[in-house]
Structure formats: C-alpha cells, structure tokens
Design an enzyme around this catalytic site. Structure first.
Site, PDB file in Angstrom:
ATOM      1  N   THR A 119       4.717  -0.986   8.491  1.00  0.00           N
ATOM      2  CA  THR A 119       4.984  -2.406   8.740  1.00  0.00           C
ATOM      3  C   THR A 119       6.405  -2.609   9.243  1.00  0.00           C
ATOM      4  O   THR A 119       6.675  -3.495  10.063  1.00  0.00           O
ATOM      5  CB  THR A 119       4.735  -3.223   7.459  1.00  0.00           C
ATOM      6  OG1 THR A 119       3.410  -2.952   6.998  1.00  0.00           O
ATOM      7  CG2 THR A 119       4.863  -4.714   7.729  1.00  0.00           C
ATOM      8  N   ASP A 146      -0.984  -3.807  13.619  1.00  0.00           N
ATOM      9  CA  ASP A 146      -0.747  -2.967  12.445  1.00  0.00           C
ATOM     10  C   ASP A 146      -2.086  -2.419  11.949  1.00  0.00           C
ATOM     11  O   ASP A 146      -3.141  -3.023  12.186  1.00  0.00           O
ATOM     12  CB  ASP A 146      -0.078  -3.804  11.350  1.00  0.00           C
ATOM     13  CG  ASP A 146       0.574  -2.948  10.272  1.00  0.00           C
ATOM     14  OD1 ASP A 146       0.685  -1.719  10.479  1.00  0.00           O
ATOM     15  OD2 ASP A 146       0.963  -3.501   9.228  1.00  0.00           O
ATOM     16  N   GLU A 147      -2.059  -1.283  11.255  1.00  0.00           N
ATOM     17  CA  GLU A 147      -3.267  -0.667  10.684  1.00  0.00           C
ATOM     18  C   GLU A 147      -4.349  -0.471  11.745  1.00  0.00           C
ATOM     19  O   GLU A 147      -5.529  -0.778  11.538  1.00  0.00           O
ATOM     20  CB  GLU A 147      -3.806  -1.522   9.523  1.00  0.00           C
ATOM     21  CG  GLU A 147      -2.807  -1.778   8.397  1.00  0.00           C
ATOM     22  CD  GLU A 147      -2.555  -0.553   7.516  1.00  0.00           C
ATOM     23  OE1 GLU A 147      -3.090   0.528   7.821  1.00  0.00           O
ATOM     24  OE2 GLU A 147      -1.817  -0.684   6.535  1.00  0.00           O
ATOM     25  N   GLN A 196      -5.898   7.725   7.350  1.00  0.00           N
ATOM     26  CA  GLN A 196      -6.189   6.676   6.370  1.00  0.00           C
ATOM     27  C   GLN A 196      -7.285   5.725   6.856  1.00  0.00           C
ATOM     28  O   GLN A 196      -7.382   4.592   6.391  1.00  0.00           O
ATOM     29  CB  GLN A 196      -4.915   5.889   6.039  1.00  0.00           C
ATOM     30  CG  GLN A 196      -3.857   6.716   5.342  1.00  0.00           C
ATOM     31  CD  GLN A 196      -2.679   5.879   4.896  1.00  0.00           C
ATOM     32  OE1 GLN A 196      -2.763   5.094   3.942  1.00  0.00           O
ATOM     33  NE2 GLN A 196      -1.556   6.028   5.575  1.00  0.00           N
ATOM     34  N   ARG A 241      -0.927   7.431  -2.922  1.00  0.00           N
ATOM     35  CA  ARG A 241      -0.469   6.215  -3.618  1.00  0.00           C
ATOM     36  C   ARG A 241       0.589   6.584  -4.665  1.00  0.00           C
ATOM     37  O   ARG A 241       1.349   5.740  -5.111  1.00  0.00           O
ATOM     38  CB  ARG A 241      -1.617   5.508  -4.353  1.00  0.00           C
ATOM     39  CG  ARG A 241      -2.780   4.975  -3.532  1.00  0.00           C
ATOM     40  CD  ARG A 241      -2.362   4.210  -2.323  1.00  0.00           C
ATOM     41  NE  ARG A 241      -2.266   5.084  -1.167  1.00  0.00           N
ATOM     42  CZ  ARG A 241      -1.607   4.784  -0.055  1.00  0.00           C
ATOM     43  NH1 ARG A 241      -0.964   3.643   0.040  1.00  0.00           N
ATOM     44  NH2 ARG A 241      -1.561   5.625   0.960  1.00  0.00           N
TER      45      ARG A 241
END
Length: 664
Positions: A11, A201-202, A232, A593
């Site tokens: 981000t 983004d993503e 991911q 994570r």
C-alpha cells in the site's frame, strides 16, 4: 507492475506514487484513480495519502473499490441499460430469495441447491461469460450434470427477475459497467478523459471483468500501475484469476516490472519456511523474501490426539508464551481453514478464562432485525425491489397470507405491475380477505407516508435519523422483537442492532454534503463486505480467531495455524478440483501473518460429519525444511494438565488410544 511480496509495503507503494505524481505536477489530484478490493483498504489508502499531501488534495483523488467506482458510473448512466437510476443493490440473501422464486417457477427443476446456483452464476459473471454460450467452458470442474443443464435457464430468469425489480447484484455492478462502455463508447471516452493515471492495489485478486474494465479505462493514456503478489492469490473460488497478474507483461506492452522482496514484518525463519513451501508451486513469479529482523525461533509443531486436545494444547502454549514474553492476548491469532474449526477453540478459551474475538461470523447486514429495517428503507427508495417488499410487507405480521401473495404475483406476471401496484389492484377488485385487506391498506399507507417524509425531510426541518426513528416506532418494531424473542435479553440484544442502524444513518448524515436514504443504502451495502477488522472489538485485548482468508492483510506477533492435515489444509475440495497450488498460497499467507513466531498444530484424528477419522500429515508441513521445525512432543501432556485442568465434575471422554508420537 510492482511485484510486492508479503510484508514488503504494497500500500505504501501506491500512496507514495500518488504523492509523487501530484508533487511533480504530473497530474492534478482529481485526475488520479486508485482502486482496491475492500473498503478497509480504500479507507487506509485515503488516510495515508492525506498524511502525505494534506486532506484537501487527498479528498480530490478518487480512491475506492472497483464496485464503488462502477456504482458511481451506473448511477449516472443506468438508463442506457434499461434500469432506473434508483436501482437497488441486491445483497446475497436478497438475491437468494429471487433465485428461490426462479427455481420454483421452473417446475421441472428439483433438488437444486440455491447456494450452488448462486455461486455458479457469480463465477460466470466474474469470468464475463454466460452459461450455455458457444465459447463458454465450465467455470468449475466436476459440476453435476443437473446444474450444467439448469444454469442457462436459471441464469436468464434470475437476470430477468433482477431487472423487473429494478435491482442489480454485486457482480452486475462490474458487468453492467463494462457492457455500458461497450455499447456507449462516448461514455467510456468521458471516463477515460477523467483519469490520467490509474493505480491498482492487490492486483492478484483481479477477475476477468475487472481486468477488462482496466484495459478499457487505461487505453487512452496507458498510465497504469498495479501492485500485487501472485503468491497471495487466494480468491479463485470467488472469481479471481491469478493468470491476470502472471501475464501482465503480455497484455500491456512495454511494462516495467519491479520486485519488492524485503519483508519488514517477519523473522528470517518464518520467511525461509514460507519461501520453501511456495517454491513448490509451478506457476508463479519467482521471488525470495528476506528480512533484516533476525533469525528468530524455529517454527514449533504440535501433534495432538484430536481437535479437543489441539485446542487445549493451543491454550497451554499461548499461556506459556505469555509467561516468557509478556505478550498481550491481542498479540495472538489462531488461523484455520474452515469456520467450524473455531468451536473447540472457543470452548477451550472459555474454560481457561481467556478473552477472544471470532472474526468472519455473521455479517451485520445479514442479521434478521437489520435486514427488516433495511428492507423498509429499500422499499421506500425503490418500490420495485421485490425481495425487500416481500420482507417488509409482513414484518410485523399484518395478516397478508401466502394465498394473497400468490394472487399478487399472478397479477404482477400477467399485467407487468410492481408488487405495490398489484396490492392496490387487489383492494380495488375486492380480491383480498377482510383481514388481509386491512393489512394491505395499513402497509401501503405507511409506505406512502414515509416515502413522502424521507423525500421532504429537509423542508420539514427534520433529519433522516428522526424520520427513520419514527418509522421504527410506527411499525412498533420493539414490541415485535419482544414477541418473537425467547428471552428479554435476546430481545434487547437485537434491539441494540436496530439502534446501530439508526446511529449509522445519523453518522452518515453528519458527514455527507447531500444526504439521502438512497445514498445511505449504497454506502451501507458497499461497506458490508467481510472487512470488519476496524471495528472496536479488534482493539480489545482478546485473542483473534479467524479463517486464513479473513487474516489476509493483517499481522500478529504470534500466529498459530490449526489443522495441518490432508483434507483440512489443504482442503479436501482442492484435492478433488486439482487446486492444490491455491491451497499452498493460502498456507503461505498464513505463515507470513506471523511477525515473531509461528506455531503449527496437527491432530491425529478429527471429527468430520459426525464421525471420528484418522488423518495424515499435511503435505505442506513436509515441504518445510526440517531444520526450521521444532516438534513439540515431550512434556506436552504435562503442560496441558497444568494449564488447562478439567473441572472436577468433568468425566474423561472415552476414546481410542492414540500414539503420542507422530507416525512421520
């Protein structure tokens, strides 16, 4: 294209680029479009941009989700597609009501799962395909013949029912915008001219419709910057296509590719394990994450008897870590593949007196009392919203029975009327029984009264919230909750959710320059995704329990990954559908994570569909180099006995004897 590995600051790339474009006078703020996939991510992006360039300039940058942007376009131009501008957004539960009617009307179709039909229609829409068309390939393998045969008719009738209700579902927000641009090139040209720079983004979560939208929008200036990580990409089950990011250079000639592989989150041991696992995927962009945060502890691996022992081991291990490190409860997250895995964990935490929060449960907008109030709002905004109308008409009960409603549906079908007008016709023609007729008069009168009040709330010196409070009072909803709830406590809890809706309406009104009930509904439904981690409970000092999908984008000092068995993680469905690579990406997300330490848990047996079944070790554990794993077998039972002693009245459960040592 920026290939940004886990924890590398995806981000930040977007927000810094926006600031740079404005600072270097390459674009005015209003000429920049930044899109992402969740409202939480969009809000975070807005806040970060505001700290870099100031709130005034940041407010001019168009930062939103794909769905929000497309809604903005359709509100202006839906008339070109045969919809009125006050169309409703059909939530998942509302769409299922329409599907039920469609399937019921197809007398030959029996034993069709609405959930399966809904999922398949969504997948076809995400792939920009129509079931039954010549160029269509099955979206999901091994789909039962009865669904393959039924989908074309169900899809067509479902779309017809949506249009008759002047409603569109979430997938249609994207699909109809693409269709609008294809049919009205001058509208596409206006959208192109509005934005000089587009940032995404993503990007690994993009589906084929979103990709087509970006292709169309970026064609004029070719100033497209995407940030993502193919490792991911974990949302194929809802339409995301990892090939889109893998083939970016093929679709956009002259692409510059930048790889970010320094991770600022995790220790070297965690990253080495994640790198080793994901390297087994054959279709990926090669990257090797590294960190300067130190080696850290090896990954601990617990092998337990069953899911109850797994939960007790997890509690004991958590308390052990707490004693050694002084960590808070909020520093821990327990991640699992399926929601049902949370039950034994919740029980163990309750017995140990440890606070916890379960994420990914029932969405706020799916709660019955919330749906009741929202249904009234939707009927007032869009009289043709059939699902909302049918929910509101008998809430609370007005004596309008199924027989009456079947007659109303017949009038709608034969004469092309909305439900409201068909009800008026029932009264005019004296077709309704006496009790139902009075209920119809009361309901239609209420709708007429409050539709007028919501339209004229400013002129009358009122607010949206006060009018809504009067509506809730007029239907005596508080008494209805007391009537249907088993206990006063349950009624009070549900009433608090009604008050939360009213508060949300008031909060929206305060921050909106042009408040309206229609805009509130748009904002509410676009914000009702599975993104709930900004809520107050996230800040409470409790252990987080959530699926791995829900954990994407989050980080925790201590992560426990539960259920590392074949059929669990990887999930048995992936074994059938040959989607192991996506499951491996899911495990990769779970590992990354963790900031300080990751622990893996495996059970030798697990209860599935009411039967206890022996399990095999997940292949993913075997893909982690042995020098990165520390298997915890010795003294585990003693630790559990000390930390989680059963109550005196609790009798030990009889079970088959299992080896304490893992067979591998």
């Amino acid at each position: 294209m920026v290939l940004a590995g886990a924890g590398s600051g995806k981000t930040r790339v977007i927000t810094q680029r926006i600031a740079h474009l404005i600072a270097q006078h390459l674009a005015e703020p209003e000429a920049i479009l930044a899109v992402t996939f969740t409202n939480k991510a969009a809000q975070e992006m807005r806040e970060r941009v505001a700290t870099l360039i100031g709130s005034s300039a940041a407010n001019k940058v168009h930062i939103s989700t794909f769905h929000s942007y497309c809604l903005h376009v359709l509100r202006k131009h839906a008339g070109h597609l045969g919809y009125r501008s006050n169309f409703s957004i059909c939530a998942e539960s509302d769409a299922r009501i329409l599907l039920r009617r469609v399937v019921d009307d197809l007398a030959s179709q029996e034993n069709l799962s609405l959930a399966e039909l809904q999922s398949q229609i969504s997948l076809y829409k995400s792939a920009n395909e129509t079931p039954g068309s010549d160029n269509t390939k099955p979206v999901v393998r091994d789909l039962e013949i009865k669904y393959q045969e039924s989908l074309p008719d169900v899809y067509q009738l479902y779309q017809s029912a949506l249009k008759a209700a002047n409603a569109i579902d979430f997938d249609d927000l994207l699909l109809l915008t693409l269709r609008l641009w294809q049919e009205k090139p001058y509208i596409l040209e206006a959208c192109r001219m509005q934005f000089k720079y587009i940032l995404v983004d993503e990007y690994q979560d993009t589906n084929k419709v979103q990709f087509a939208l970006l292709q169309q929008l970026a064609a004029a200036h070719q100033n497209l910057c995407v940030v993502g990580d193919d490792d991911q990409s974990i949302y194929a089950w809802r339409g995301a296509d990892s090939q889109i990011i893998l083939e970016f250079e093929k679709h956009f000639q002259g692409t510059s590719v930048i790889t970010l592989d320094q991770n600022y989150r995790s220790t070297t041991n965690i990253l080495n394990a994640a790198n080793a696992v994901i390297s087994h995927n054959s279709v990926r962009k090669k990257k090797q994450l590294w960190s300067s945060l130190g080696r850290g502890r090896e990954i601990d691996w617990f092998v337990t008897g069953d899911e109850e022992e797994e939960a007790k081991h997890a509690v004991a291990w958590l308390q052990f870590i707490q004693e050694r490190t002084g960590a808070r409860y909020r520093d821990f997250a327990l991640l699992y593949r399926s929601n049902q895995q949370s039950r034994p964990l919740e029980l163990a935490f309750r017995q140990a007196g440890i606070p916890y929060v379960v994420y990914g449960g029932q969405d706020f907008f799916e709660r019955a009392e919330v749906k009741d109030i929202i249904a009234y709002f939707k009927v007032l905004v869009n009289p043709r919203d059939e699902a909302a109308f049918l929910r509101a008409v008998n809430m609370p009960r007005r004596g309008i029975g199924d027989g009456t409603l079947h007659q109303v549906h017949d009038i709608c079908r034969e004469e092309g009327l909305s439900l409201g007008k068909a009800l008026w016709e029932m009264l005019k023609r004296d077709l309704a029984p006496v009790q139902a007729a009075q209920g119809i008069r009361d309901f239609l009168g209420l709708v007429q009264q409050f539709r007028k009040r919501f339209k004229e709330f400013k002129e009358s010196g009122q607010t949206l919230r006060t009018v809504a409070e009067d509506l809730v009072l007029a239907i005596d909803y508080h008494s209805e909750l007391q009537r249907v709830c088993k206990t006063p406590g349950q009624a009070h809890k549900r009433w608090l959710n009604v008050e939360a809706v009213l508060k949300a309406l008031g909060d929206y009104e305060e921050r909106s320059e042009t408040p309206s009930l229609a805009n509130f509904l748009d904002e509410s439904y676009l914000n009702s995704d599975q993104d709930r981690f900004g809520r107050k409970e996230r800040r409470q000092d409790g252990v987080s329990l959530m699926t791995i999908h829900s954990a994407k984008g989050l980080e925790f000092p201590f992560v426990f990954v539960m259920g590392l068995e074949e059929g669990q993680l990887p999930h048995e469905k992936s074994l059938r559908d040959h989607t192991i690579e996506e499951e491996r990406r899911l495990f990769y997300v779970a590992l990354t994570r963790g900031m300080r330490h990751v622990t893996l848990f495996e059970a030798l047996s697990r209860t599935r569909f009411g039967k206890e079944r022996m399990t095999d070790t997940s292949r993913f554990i075997k893909e982690i180099p042995q020098d990165l794993l520390k298997q915890q077998i010795k003294a585990v039972r003693e630790m559990v006995a000390d930390k989680v002693a059963p109550a005196k009245s609790e009798k030990p459960r009889a079970r088959r004897k299992k080896s304490a040592v893992h067979p591998g």
